[in-house]
Scaffold this motif. Structure first.
Motif, PDB file in Angstrom:
ATOM      1  N   GLU A  47     -12.435  -3.611  16.918  1.00 17.52           N
ATOM      2  CA  GLU A  47     -11.315  -4.459  17.345  1.00 17.52           C
ATOM      3  C   GLU A  47     -10.517  -3.801  18.465  1.00 17.52           C
ATOM      4  O   GLU A  47     -10.127  -4.462  19.425  1.00 17.52           O
ATOM      5  CB  GLU A  47     -10.405  -4.765  16.151  1.00 17.52           C
ATOM      6  CG  GLU A  47     -11.051  -5.655  15.120  1.00 17.52           C
ATOM      7  CD  GLU A  47     -10.279  -5.737  13.826  1.00 17.52           C
ATOM      8  OE1 GLU A  47     -10.241  -6.825  13.243  1.00 17.52           O
ATOM      9  OE2 GLU A  47      -9.717  -4.711  13.392  1.00 17.52           O
ATOM     10  N   VAL A  48     -10.290  -2.498  18.358  1.00 17.83           N
ATOM     11  CA  VAL A  48      -9.528  -1.784  19.389  1.00 17.83           C
ATOM     12  C   VAL A  48     -10.322  -1.741  20.692  1.00 17.83           C
ATOM     13  O   VAL A  48      -9.774  -1.953  21.769  1.00 17.83           O
ATOM     14  CB  VAL A  48      -9.143  -0.361  18.921  1.00 17.83           C
ATOM     15  CG1 VAL A  48      -8.503   0.431  20.046  1.00 17.83           C
ATOM     16  CG2 VAL A  48      -8.200  -0.442  17.722  1.00 17.83           C
ATOM     17  N   ALA A  49     -11.624  -1.488  20.601  1.00 16.71           N
ATOM     18  CA  ALA A  49     -12.459  -1.464  21.805  1.00 16.71           C
ATOM     19  C   ALA A  49     -12.422  -2.821  22.502  1.00 16.71           C
ATOM     20  O   ALA A  49     -12.295  -2.893  23.728  1.00 16.71           O
ATOM     21  CB  ALA A  49     -13.893  -1.086  21.445  1.00 16.71           C
ATOM     22  N   LYS A  50     -12.489  -3.880  21.739  1.00 20.32           N
ATOM     23  CA  LYS A  50     -12.426  -5.229  22.315  1.00 20.32           C
ATOM     24  C   LYS A  50     -11.050  -5.478  22.932  1.00 20.32           C
ATOM     25  O   LYS A  50     -10.940  -6.005  24.039  1.00 20.32           O
ATOM     26  CB  LYS A  50     -12.734  -6.269  21.242  1.00 20.32           C
ATOM     27  CG  LYS A  50     -12.806  -7.679  21.755  1.00 20.32           C
ATOM     28  CD  LYS A  50     -13.195  -8.636  20.643  1.00 20.32           C
ATOM     29  CE  LYS A  50     -13.226 -10.064  21.157  1.00 20.32           C
ATOM     30  NZ  LYS A  50     -13.574 -11.014  20.104  1.00 20.32           N
ATOM     31  N   LEU A  51     -10.018  -5.086  22.225  1.00 19.38           N
ATOM     32  CA  LEU A  51      -8.647  -5.280  22.700  1.00 19.38           C
ATOM     33  C   LEU A  51      -8.398  -4.526  24.007  1.00 19.38           C
ATOM     34  O   LEU A  51      -7.791  -5.066  24.937  1.00 19.38           O
ATOM     35  CB  LEU A  51      -7.661  -4.804  21.626  1.00 19.38           C
ATOM     36  CG  LEU A  51      -6.185  -4.915  21.910  1.00 19.38           C
ATOM     37  CD1 LEU A  51      -5.760  -6.385  21.935  1.00 19.38           C
ATOM     38  CD2 LEU A  51      -5.388  -4.172  20.852  1.00 19.38           C
ATOM     39  N   LEU A  52      -8.872  -3.297  24.086  1.00 17.25           N
ATOM     40  CA  LEU A  52      -8.657  -2.462  25.272  1.00 17.25           C
ATOM     41  C   LEU A  52      -9.742  -2.647  26.329  1.00 17.25           C
ATOM     42  O   LEU A  52      -9.694  -2.011  27.380  1.00 17.25           O
ATOM     43  CB  LEU A  52      -8.583  -0.979  24.869  1.00 17.25           C
ATOM     44  CG  LEU A  52      -7.442  -0.603  23.934  1.00 17.25           C
ATOM     45  CD1 LEU A  52      -7.498   0.885  23.604  1.00 17.25           C
ATOM     46  CD2 LEU A  52      -6.094  -0.978  24.530  1.00 17.25           C
ATOM     47  N   LYS A  53     -10.717  -3.491  26.016  1.00 17.26           N
ATOM     48  CA  LYS A  53     -11.831  -3.760  26.937  1.00 17.26           C
ATOM     49  C   LYS A  53     -12.535  -2.461  27.344  1.00 17.26           C
ATOM     50  O   LYS A  53     -12.697  -2.148  28.509  1.00 17.26           O
ATOM     51  CB  LYS A  53     -11.359  -4.547  28.151  1.00 17.26           C
ATOM     52  CG  LYS A  53     -10.779  -5.893  27.761  1.00 17.26           C
ATOM     53  CD  LYS A  53     -10.495  -6.749  28.943  1.00 17.26           C
ATOM     54  CE  LYS A  53      -9.885  -8.085  28.633  1.00 17.26           C
ATOM     55  NZ  LYS A  53      -9.666  -8.526  27.329  1.00 17.26           N
ATOM     56  N   THR A  54     -12.893  -1.716  26.320  1.00 12.67           N
ATOM     57  CA  THR A  54     -13.601  -0.456  26.515  1.00 12.67           C
ATOM     58  C   THR A  54     -14.694  -0.369  25.453  1.00 12.67           C
ATOM     59  O   THR A  54     -14.846  -1.274  24.643  1.00 12.67           O
ATOM     60  CB  THR A  54     -12.620   0.735  26.437  1.00 12.67           C
ATOM     61  OG1 THR A  54     -13.288   1.916  26.837  1.00 12.67           O
ATOM     62  CG2 THR A  54     -12.046   0.927  25.042  1.00 12.67           C
ATOM     63  N   CYS A  55     -15.434   0.694  25.448  1.00 11.01           N
ATOM     64  CA  CYS A  55     -16.485   0.839  24.442  1.00 11.01           C
ATOM     65  C   CYS A  55     -16.014   1.775  23.324  1.00 11.01           C
ATOM     66  O   CYS A  55     -15.037   2.514  23.473  1.00 11.01           O
ATOM     67  CB  CYS A  55     -17.774   1.347  25.079  1.00 11.01           C
ATOM     68  SG  CYS A  55     -17.665   3.018  25.727  1.00 11.01           S
ATOM     69  N   ARG A  56     -16.722   1.739  22.223  1.00 11.69           N
ATOM     70  CA  ARG A  56     -16.364   2.560  21.078  1.00 11.69           C
ATOM     71  C   ARG A  56     -16.548   4.046  21.390  1.00 11.69           C
ATOM     72  O   ARG A  56     -15.832   4.890  20.857  1.00 11.69           O
ATOM     73  CB  ARG A  56     -17.191   2.141  19.875  1.00 11.69           C
ATOM     74  CG  ARG A  56     -16.824   0.721  19.427  1.00 11.69           C
ATOM     75  CD  ARG A  56     -17.792   0.130  18.444  1.00 11.69           C
ATOM     76  NE  ARG A  56     -17.807   0.873  17.208  1.00 11.69           N
ATOM     77  CZ  ARG A  56     -18.805   0.822  16.350  1.00 11.69           C
ATOM     78  NH1 ARG A  56     -19.861   0.078  16.580  1.00 11.69           N
ATOM     79  NH2 ARG A  56     -18.757   1.514  15.237  1.00 11.69           N
ATOM     80  N   ARG A  57     -17.476   4.360  22.273  1.00 10.24           N
ATOM     81  CA  ARG A  57     -17.688   5.767  22.679  1.00 10.24           C
ATOM     82  C   ARG A  57     -16.453   6.304  23.391  1.00 10.24           C
ATOM     83  O   ARG A  57     -16.062   7.454  23.191  1.00 10.24           O
ATOM     84  CB  ARG A  57     -18.925   5.864  23.574  1.00 10.24           C
ATOM     85  CG  ARG A  57     -19.200   7.258  24.068  1.00 10.24           C
ATOM     86  CD  ARG A  57     -19.620   8.164  22.930  1.00 10.24           C
ATOM     87  NE  ARG A  57     -19.696   9.536  23.398  1.00 10.24           N
ATOM     88  CZ  ARG A  57     -19.284  10.582  22.707  1.00 10.24           C
ATOM     89  NH1 ARG A  57     -18.802  10.432  21.499  1.00 10.24           N
ATOM     90  NH2 ARG A  57     -19.375  11.788  23.204  1.00 10.24           N
ATOM     91  N   THR A  58     -15.823   5.472  24.225  1.00 11.25           N
ATOM     92  CA  THR A  58     -14.598   5.888  24.912  1.00 11.25           C
ATOM     93  C   THR A  58     -13.496   6.169  23.895  1.00 11.25           C
ATOM     94  O   THR A  58     -12.750   7.146  24.040  1.00 11.25           O
ATOM     95  CB  THR A  58     -14.154   4.817  25.920  1.00 11.25           C
ATOM     96  OG1 THR A  58     -15.199   4.636  26.882  1.00 11.25           O
ATOM     97  CG2 THR A  58     -12.870   5.204  26.623  1.00 11.25           C
ATOM     98  N   LEU A  59     -13.404   5.342  22.866  1.00 15.38           N
ATOM     99  CA  LEU A  59     -12.419   5.593  21.805  1.00 15.38           C
ATOM    100  C   LEU A  59     -12.700   6.934  21.130  1.00 15.38           C
ATOM    101  O   LEU A  59     -11.766   7.675  20.815  1.00 15.38           O
ATOM    102  CB  LEU A  59     -12.430   4.465  20.776  1.00 15.38           C
ATOM    103  CG  LEU A  59     -12.013   3.084  21.268  1.00 15.38           C
ATOM    104  CD1 LEU A  59     -12.096   2.076  20.126  1.00 15.38           C
ATOM    105  CD2 LEU A  59     -10.627   3.109  21.863  1.00 15.38           C
ATOM    106  N   GLN A  60     -13.979   7.241  20.924  1.00 14.28           N
ATOM    107  CA  GLN A  60     -14.358   8.532  20.340  1.00 14.28           C
ATOM    108  C   GLN A  60     -13.874   9.669  21.233  1.00 14.28           C
ATOM    109  O   GLN A  60     -13.319  10.657  20.756  1.00 14.28           O
ATOM    110  CB  GLN A  60     -15.878   8.604  20.176  1.00 14.28           C
ATOM    111  CG  GLN A  60     -16.393   9.963  19.722  1.00 14.28           C
ATOM    112  CD  GLN A  60     -16.077  10.251  18.277  1.00 14.28           C
ATOM    113  OE1 GLN A  60     -16.332   9.412  17.426  1.00 14.28           O
ATOM    114  NE2 GLN A  60     -15.517  11.412  17.999  1.00 14.28           N
ATOM    115  N   GLU A  61     -14.043   9.525  22.541  1.00 11.06           N
ATOM    116  CA  GLU A  61     -13.588  10.557  23.476  1.00 11.06           C
ATOM    117  C   GLU A  61     -12.069  10.696  23.443  1.00 11.06           C
ATOM    118  O   GLU A  61     -11.539  11.812  23.487  1.00 11.06           O
ATOM    119  CB  GLU A  61     -14.069  10.233  24.892  1.00 11.06           C
ATOM    120  CG  GLU A  61     -15.568  10.369  25.051  1.00 11.06           C
ATOM    121  CD  GLU A  61     -16.077   9.848  26.379  1.00 11.06           C
ATOM    122  OE1 GLU A  61     -15.263   9.468  27.253  1.00 11.06           O
ATOM    123  OE2 GLU A  61     -17.321   9.814  26.543  1.00 11.06           O
TER     124      GLU A  61
END
Length: 100
Positions: A47-61
């Motif tokens: 949900e956060v990746a979709k909201l921020l228009k990024t990928c889950r890998r970026t969230l991991q970073e």
């Protein structure tokens, strides 16, 4: 007055359309419903990746770099909605105004 009402009769057809419309709205509400726990809403990494228009890998970073707060329960990562909002506010940069 003693008419037999069938699904095809005007009033019944209108009633079924209204019920289907209401059901569509209920389904939409339940898909987007996030219960509040302790006054907070929690979002998954998807949900956060979709909201921020990024990928889950970026969230991991972001997590690895300490840029984003998160909660880990087993293998599940959750983010407080208020933390995401705060992160966005902190990252906001005002545009330069030309001549005014």
């Amino acid at each position: 007055m003693n008419e037999l009402m069938t699904r095809e009769s005007g009033q019944m057809a209108a009633l079924f359309r209204m019920l289907e419309h209401a059901l569509d709205h209920i389904e939409l509400l339940t898909e987007n419903y996030r219960p509040v726990l302790g006054g907070e809403r929690y979002l998954t990494d998807r949900e956060v990746a979709k909201l921020l228009k990024t990928c889950r890998r970026t969230l991991q970073e972001y997590r690895d770099a300490g840029r984003m707060s998160y909660i880990q329960l087993g293998g599940k990562i959750l983010y407080r909605e208020s933390d995401i909002e705060r992160l966005l506010k902190e990252g906001y940069r005002e545009a330069f105004r030309n001549g005014t």
